[in-house]
Design a protein around this motif. Structure first.
Motif: not given
Length: 224
Positions: A217-219, A155-159, A143-144
């Motif tokens: 923070a990711g969103f 996406a990295d922050i959400k990961a 997905y990334r």
């Protein structure tokens, strides 16, 4: 023409307003349940749920309200977010119903699987979590790869948040079983593991806090 544009925007604005009201109501309920928890803390600490239930103390009503009110507040917040996100009302209802079922698992799971310690139950759950983590990060990588550089940062922050949730799950296993023996209090005390268990519980809280902060923070970055 202006009248046509105004009439087209009105349903959208009304839709968003209803979602905001539902979202806010859910948040208010969650905050209210936290204050309710503080108000009944002394009775629960002094007598315990079993004694309160046996003597049919009215406080038990507040205990059940606290136990299920907060999760239902989360459901209302999610439903409000779905409405604000222009989700079809029918789909909002279906997802909200699924969420209510998930909330009820706190009562349904012990009723179905009992309140005894079952190694097979926890073992199966642990293996399922392990496989799900591996599969999630595998597809997350694919997905990334299809995202823009800016979207990849979000996406990295959400990961990182998802990683924290995985670490929280691992440490919860350690808190409940070995090495902390949370489900075996006699063994915990006999081996002097209570301080370690408290430290592990604090670590789990830290993982949950960081997990939700990274997710939020990711969103936020994704919407910017």
């Amino acid at each position: 023409m202006n009248q046509h544009i105004t009439s087209a925007l009105h349903p959208r604005i009304d839709h968003g307003r209803k979602g905001l009201v539902l979202f806010t109501a859910g948040a208010v309920v969650m905050v209210g349940m936290m204050f309710l928890g503080y108000s009944i803390e002394d009775e629960l600490t002094t007598y315990g749920m079993k004694a309160l239930e046996q003597r049919r103390d009215p406080v038990m009503g507040l205990v059940f309200l606290f136990a299920f009110g907060f999760p239902l507040g989360i459901v209302a917040t999610m439903a409000g977010a779905l409405v604000m996100g222009k989700t079809a009302i029918l789909k909002v209802g279906v997802l909200a119903l699924c969420a209510v079922v998930l909330v009820s698992l706190a009562a349904l799971v012990p009723a179905v699987f009992g309140r005894d310690i079952q190694g097979a139950y926890f073992g199966t759950g642990g293996i399922t979590i392990l496989i799900s983590i591996v599969v999630s990060f595998w597809y997350w990588a694919q997905y990334r790869a299809g995202l823009t550089p800016t979207a990849r940062n979000a996406a990295d922050i959400k990961a990182l948040g998802y990683l924290c949730f995985g670490l929280a799950a691992w440490n919860t296993c350690g808190l409940a079983s070995l090495p902390s023996f949370g489900l075996y209090p006699e063994t915990m005390l006999a081996q002097g593991m209570r301080p370690f268990a408290i430290g592990q519980a604090k670590a789990i809280m830290a993982y949950f806090v960081l997990g939700w902060l990274f997710t939020a923070a990711g969103f936020y970055k994704a919407t910017r």
